[in-house]
Design a protein around this motif. Structure first.
Motif, PDB file in Angstrom:
ATOM      1  N   ARG A  12       0.902  -1.172   0.075  1.00  0.00           N
ATOM      2  CA  ARG A  12       0.095   0.238   0.013  1.00  0.00           C
ATOM      3  C   ARG A  12       0.976   1.269   0.067  1.00  0.00           C
ATOM      4  N   ARG A  13       2.056   1.199   0.749  1.00  0.00           N
ATOM      5  CA  ARG A  13       2.650   2.401   0.665  1.00  0.00           C
ATOM      6  C   ARG A  13       3.841   2.555  -0.430  1.00  0.00           C
ATOM      7  N   ALA A  14       3.969   1.364  -1.076  1.00  0.00           N
ATOM      8  CA  ALA A  14       4.779   1.481  -2.241  1.00  0.00           C
ATOM      9  C   ALA A  14       3.712   2.167  -3.340  1.00  0.00           C
ATOM     10  N   LEU A  15       2.648   1.753  -3.297  1.00  0.00           N
ATOM     11  CA  LEU A  15       1.430   2.349  -4.490  1.00  0.00           C
ATOM     12  C   LEU A  15       1.333   3.854  -4.013  1.00  0.00           C
ATOM     13  N   VAL A  33      -3.593   3.888 -13.836  1.00  0.00           N
ATOM     14  CA  VAL A  33      -3.645   2.909 -12.803  1.00  0.00           C
ATOM     15  C   VAL A  33      -2.376   1.745 -13.213  1.00  0.00           C
ATOM     16  N   ALA A  34      -2.287   1.544 -14.480  1.00  0.00           N
ATOM     17  CA  ALA A  34      -1.396   0.389 -14.936  1.00  0.00           C
ATOM     18  C   ALA A  34       0.052   1.077 -14.631  1.00  0.00           C
ATOM     19  N   ASP A  35       0.367   2.468 -15.039  1.00  0.00           N
ATOM     20  CA  ASP A  35       1.483   2.914 -14.537  1.00  0.00           C
ATOM     21  C   ASP A  35       1.956   2.892 -13.077  1.00  0.00           C
ATOM     22  N   GLU A  41       5.295  -2.530  -8.802  1.00  0.00           N
ATOM     23  CA  GLU A  41       5.895  -3.770  -9.165  1.00  0.00           C
ATOM     24  C   GLU A  41       4.782  -4.948  -8.365  1.00  0.00           C
ATOM     25  N   ILE A  42       3.429  -4.662  -8.903  1.00  0.00           N
ATOM     26  CA  ILE A  42       2.309  -5.383  -8.665  1.00  0.00           C
ATOM     27  C   ILE A  42       1.515  -5.357  -9.992  1.00  0.00           C
ATOM     28  N   GLY A  43       0.436  -6.276 -10.131  1.00  0.00           N
ATOM     29  CA  GLY A  43      -0.074  -6.205 -11.145  1.00  0.00           C
ATOM     30  C   GLY A  43      -1.331  -5.269 -11.287  1.00  0.00           C
ATOM     31  N   THR A  44      -1.975  -4.890 -12.243  1.00  0.00           N
ATOM     32  CA  THR A  44      -3.044  -3.891 -12.357  1.00  0.00           C
ATOM     33  C   THR A  44      -4.272  -4.398 -11.377  1.00  0.00           C
ATOM     34  N   ARG A  45      -4.335  -5.665 -11.762  1.00  0.00           N
ATOM     35  CA  ARG A  45      -5.802  -6.172 -11.002  1.00  0.00           C
ATOM     36  C   ARG A  45      -5.438  -6.247  -9.538  1.00  0.00           C
ATOM     37  N   THR A  46      -4.270  -6.525  -9.250  1.00  0.00           N
ATOM     38  CA  THR A  46      -3.782  -6.438  -7.767  1.00  0.00           C
ATOM     39  C   THR A  46      -4.228  -5.038  -6.989  1.00  0.00           C
ATOM     40  N   ALA A  52      -9.838   1.777  -4.884  1.00  0.00           N
ATOM     41  CA  ALA A  52     -10.638   1.731  -5.730  1.00  0.00           C
ATOM     42  C   ALA A  52     -10.441   2.363  -7.143  1.00  0.00           C
ATOM     43  N   SER A  53      -9.394   3.525  -7.138  1.00  0.00           N
ATOM     44  CA  SER A  53      -9.220   4.534  -8.095  1.00  0.00           C
ATOM     45  C   SER A  53      -7.989   4.917  -7.760  1.00  0.00           C
ATOM     46  N   LYS A  54      -7.325   6.078  -8.678  1.00  0.00           N
ATOM     47  CA  LYS A  54      -6.015   6.447  -8.586  1.00  0.00           C
ATOM     48  C   LYS A  54      -6.454   7.721  -7.753  1.00  0.00           C
ATOM     49  N   GLU A  55      -7.792   8.163  -7.519  1.00  0.00           N
ATOM     50  CA  GLU A  55      -7.902   9.411  -6.634  1.00  0.00           C
ATOM     51  C   GLU A  55      -7.885   8.854  -5.198  1.00  0.00           C
ATOM     52  N   GLU A  56      -7.952   7.614  -5.031  1.00  0.00           N
ATOM     53  CA  GLU A  56      -8.031   6.846  -3.689  1.00  0.00           C
ATOM     54  C   GLU A  56      -6.639   7.287  -2.966  1.00  0.00           C
ATOM     55  N   LEU A  57      -5.655   7.030  -3.858  1.00  0.00           N
ATOM     56  CA  LEU A  57      -4.213   7.176  -3.520  1.00  0.00           C
ATOM     57  C   LEU A  57      -3.850   8.436  -2.893  1.00  0.00           C
TER      58      LEU A  57
END
Length: 208
Positions: A12-15, A33-35, A41-46, A52-57
């Motif tokens: 989560r922190r890495a994301l 999101v794929a970027d 270093e995780i998959g897009t589905r993961t 839920a979205s890039k906004e949530e980050l």
């Protein structure tokens, strides 16, 4: 923390770190999101098992802060009034770290002002937080607060914290520290909640 929980926290922190860097480097709209998933270093589905979205980050600790306030309300002592319990909750709310005073906080504020999707998400998070806290306050103090008073008190509290953070990030030529944030938030909430404390923290029988 279990090993599994620790691993999830690190991912989560890495994301969040990857998103912060990519948003700065190539812009919010151009970052997918794929970027972000690839950079962490995780998959897009993961990715979607964490956010839920890039906004949530941009708001990774919002639930934690709301939970800290509602926990403080639930653990109130018999002699604590509504204003007092909210001020005590500040001590349990995480106020340090990148989410509040680091690069992520400054980036989030800039994107709230310039990206409609981020601004909309920020407003929704704030509205949901105010409704939840107000509901808990009204339930905890039925003899002191009706729904309107609980909503108004919560609005003053949340608005003071939000305003202090914005002023701190805007008005300094040096990076803010957790100590700066604590002092600013405490000053803002003391100012905003002062009249409420005088009115609501007295015994119901003493109120006009």
């Amino acid at each position: 923390m279990s090993l599994r929980d620790l691993k999830r926290a690190r991912t989560r922190r890495a994301l969040v770190d990857a998103a912060t860097e990519l948003f700065e480097q190539q812009g919010y709209d151009r970052t997918t999101v794929a970027d972000i998933a690839a950079a962490a270093e995780i998959g897009t589905r993961t990715f979607f098992s964490y956010f839920a979205s890039k906004e949530e980050l941009l708001f990774p600790e919002s639930d934690t802060r709301v939970r800290a306030v509602t926990d403080a309300i639930a653990s109130r002592t018999p002699d604590e009034g509504p204003g007092e319990v909210l001020l005590r909750a500040l001590g349990a709310v995480p106020q340090g770290g990148d989410d509040m005073v680091g690069p992520l906080a400054a980036l989030r504020l800039r994107l709230i002002r310039t990206v409609p999707a981020v601004r909309g998400r920020a407003l929704q998070i704030q509205l949901d937080a105010q409704q939840e806290i107000a509901r808990r306050l009204a339930e905890a103090y039925p003899d002191r607060l009706d729904r309107v008073e609980a909503a108004a008190l919560t609005g003053a509290f949340v608005g003071a914290v939000t305003g202090a953070l914005q002023a701190l990030l805007d008005g300094s030529d040096r990076p803010a520290t957790p100590a700066d944030l604590h002092a600013a938030v405490r000053a803002a909430t003391d100012t905003a909640l002062g009249p409420w404390r005088r009115h609501l923290d007295q015994e119901p029988s003493a109120r006009p």
